[in-house]
Design a protein around this motif. Structure first.
Motif, PDB file in Angstrom:
ATOM      1  N   GLN A  72       0.826  -1.210   0.000  1.00  0.00           N
ATOM      2  CA  GLN A  72       0.000   0.000   0.000  1.00  0.00           C
ATOM      3  C   GLN A  72       0.863   1.265   0.000  1.00  0.00           C
ATOM      4  N   SER A  73       1.895   1.296   0.820  1.00  0.00           N
ATOM      5  CA  SER A  73       2.760   2.479   0.900  1.00  0.00           C
ATOM      6  C   SER A  73       3.511   2.698  -0.412  1.00  0.00           C
ATOM      7  N   PHE A  74       3.851   1.609  -1.099  1.00  0.00           N
ATOM      8  CA  PHE A  74       4.557   1.708  -2.371  1.00  0.00           C
ATOM      9  C   PHE A  74       3.685   2.398  -3.410  1.00  0.00           C
ATOM     10  N   THR A  75       2.427   2.007  -3.508  1.00  0.00           N
ATOM     11  CA  THR A  75       1.524   2.624  -4.479  1.00  0.00           C
ATOM     12  C   THR A  75       1.225   4.075  -4.107  1.00  0.00           C
ATOM     13  N   GLU A  76       1.125   4.346  -2.814  1.00  0.00           N
ATOM     14  CA  GLU A  76       0.880   5.724  -2.369  1.00  0.00           C
ATOM     15  C   GLU A  76       2.074   6.627  -2.704  1.00  0.00           C
ATOM     16  N   LYS A  77       3.280   6.097  -2.538  1.00  0.00           N
ATOM     17  CA  LYS A  77       4.482   6.861  -2.859  1.00  0.00           C
ATOM     18  C   LYS A  77       4.537   7.186  -4.349  1.00  0.00           C
ATOM     19  N   THR A  78       4.187   6.225  -5.186  1.00  0.00           N
ATOM     20  CA  THR A  78       4.163   6.455  -6.629  1.00  0.00           C
ATOM     21  C   THR A  78       3.165   7.547  -6.984  1.00  0.00           C
TER      22      THR A  78
END
Length: 205
Positions: free
Chosen positions: A181-187
């Motif tokens: 989830q954090s990876f997609t939010e960072k993108t």
């Protein structure tokens, strides 16, 4: 098991192996469920033997599955239907069945495929947004002073699609799910930042 995999397919060139593994997973799940339903008394008397038999079945399945998944192009999402089918069966009540198969193949192997997809998709989106922002005319609306970037809408849609893939995973391990989830939010944040920087540069002209 090898014979089944080599003969069953849906005819989609390039993905016959994945289609076969989905069919074979259905057959293995049905066999295990029917064993528990129709031979309950024998299962209760020889539970250890049945558990060992199931572990052996899924270990062999896992080896064949790994071979087929490794044939996929890096970053591909064609493994998702197979993942969902197996995950729904193996983690139905909050505790994994056939734990050796779950940890060795379903958990670790699919985790690496998911990370590969997110990393590649994120890189593609970051590259595409830079290209789109450079080519955009950035004209104002007729009746307002708001700038529009129509080409960016496609990228926003792709970001949302990536976030939906993660949201629908039903990934049982909380820490790794939070990482996804954090990876997609960072993108998404990086793409929004590029948008803001470009708009500010236009307004300052």
């Amino acid at each position: 098991m090898e014979a089944v995999v080599s003969t069953q397919s849906t005819g989609r060139e390039g993905f016959k192996g994945i289609d076969s593994m989905i069919m074979l997973a259905h057959a293995c799940i049905k066999f295990q469920q029917e064993t528990m339903t129709y031979y309950r008394e024998a299962v209760e008397l020889h539970g250890g033997m049945v558990c060992e038999m199931n572990e052996t079945l899924w270990q062999q399945y896992g080896k064949d599955m790994k071979v087929e998944l490794e044939k996929l192009e890096p970053g591909s999402l064609h493994f998702l239907p197979l993942y969902h089918k197996l995950n729904n069966f193996f983690f139905e009540k909050g505790k994994p069945r056939c734990e050796k198969f779950y940890m060795e193949y379903l958990h670790k192997f699919f985790a690496s495929l998911l990370v590969s997809y997110l990393e590649r998709e994120g890189a593609k989106l970051r590259e595409k947004v830079k290209d789109v922002l450079e080519r955009e005319t950035w004209q104002t609306q007729n009746s307002t002073e708001e700038f529009t970037c129509c080409a960016l809408q496609d990228i926003i849609t792709r970001v949302k699609n990536t976030q939906e893939v993660v949201a629908k995973l039903n990934w049982p391990e909380h820490t790794f799910f939070e990482y996804l989830q954090s990876f997609t939010e960072k993108t998404a944040d990086e793409i929004f930042d590029c948008y803001v920087v470009k708009v500010n540069s236009i307004l300052q002209k």
